[in-house]
Design a protein around this motif. Structure first.
Motif, mmCIF file in Angstrom:
data_model
loop_
_atom_site.group_PDB
_atom_site.id
_atom_site.type_symbol
_atom_site.label_atom_id
_atom_site.label_comp_id
_atom_site.label_asym_id
_atom_site.label_seq_id
_atom_site.Cartn_x
_atom_site.Cartn_y
_atom_site.Cartn_z
ATOM 1 N N PHE A 15 36.375 37.311 36.435
ATOM 2 C CA PHE A 15 37.606 38.037 36.136
ATOM 3 C C PHE A 15 37.306 39.518 35.906
ATOM 4 N N ASN A 16 38.199 40.379 36.387
ATOM 5 C CA ASN A 16 38.085 41.834 36.246
ATOM 6 C C ASN A 16 36.709 42.311 36.721
ATOM 7 N N ARG A 64 33.793 32.241 34.242
ATOM 8 C CA ARG A 64 34.105 30.880 33.796
ATOM 9 C C ARG A 64 33.538 29.907 34.817
ATOM 10 N N THR A 105 43.632 44.562 38.592
ATOM 11 C CA THR A 105 42.426 43.769 38.363
ATOM 12 C C THR A 105 42.067 43.001 39.631
ATOM 13 N N ASN A 138 39.907 39.664 40.770
ATOM 14 C CA ASN A 138 39.265 38.425 40.348
ATOM 15 C C ASN A 138 38.663 37.742 41.573
ATOM 16 N N ARG A 193 36.532 34.033 43.095
ATOM 17 C CA ARG A 193 36.238 32.608 42.884
ATOM 18 C C ARG A 193 35.365 32.116 44.021
ATOM 19 N N ASP A 251 34.512 31.290 38.455
ATOM 20 C CA ASP A 251 35.533 32.340 38.509
ATOM 21 C C ASP A 251 35.008 33.580 37.798
#
Length: 146
Positions: free
Chosen positions: A79-80, A128, A59, A61, A63, A77
């Motif tokens: 993710f994936n 997020r 994965t 990620n 940020r 953030d």
């Protein structure tokens, strides 16, 4: 009865042979910052005989954020971000169908069911947003004598 995937063997269940992670971060104590993080878990045996194996999954990620004076921080953030559809976790064990409990003689699964790979897929891409900072107002209220 030994069913492939349910026989004794020399493999340690769920023990990956390859695990890797890499991170690139940029930024200062104040101002803009960012990071990319890649995590990889290689294929691993799900049964002692090694007949059933998981698939490898990686994965990525990301940020990005901004640090303000006074300890406040805003960040996003992701993710994936590459939408990898691998497995977050995998298990190898026997599954039973409704007819298995009727006890048909000569059933290939016998009392352990049919061995197979069961898994939970990785979460889909998600985001997020975080705003964080010091709780000075709450801190002063908690430290005040009653």
């Amino acid at each position: 009865m030994n069913v492939p995937g349910n026989s004794p063997g020399n493999y340690l269940i769920n023990a990956p042979t390859v695990v890797a992670t890499g991170t690139v971060e940029i930024g200062e104590a104040l101002g803009w910052f960012g990071a990319l993080k890649y995590r990889y878990f290689g294929p691993r045996p799900l049964t002692e005989d090694g007949q059933i194996r998981s698939i490898g999954a990686g994965t990525l990620n990301a940020r990005v954020g901004y640090r303000f004076d006074g300890g406040w921080k805003f960040q996003i953030d992701a993710f994936n971000v590459t939408n990898n559809r691998g497995d977050a976790i995998s298990y190898g064990y026997g599954s039973f169908a409704r007819s298995d409990f009727l006890g048909f003689p000569g059933y290939p699964g016998g009392s352990v069911g049919i061995m197979d790979r069961h898994f939970k897929p990785l979460d889909p891409p998600s985001v997020r947003v975080t705003l964080s900072g010091p709780m000075a107002v709450l801190e002063s209220a908690l430290l005040r004598p009653f």
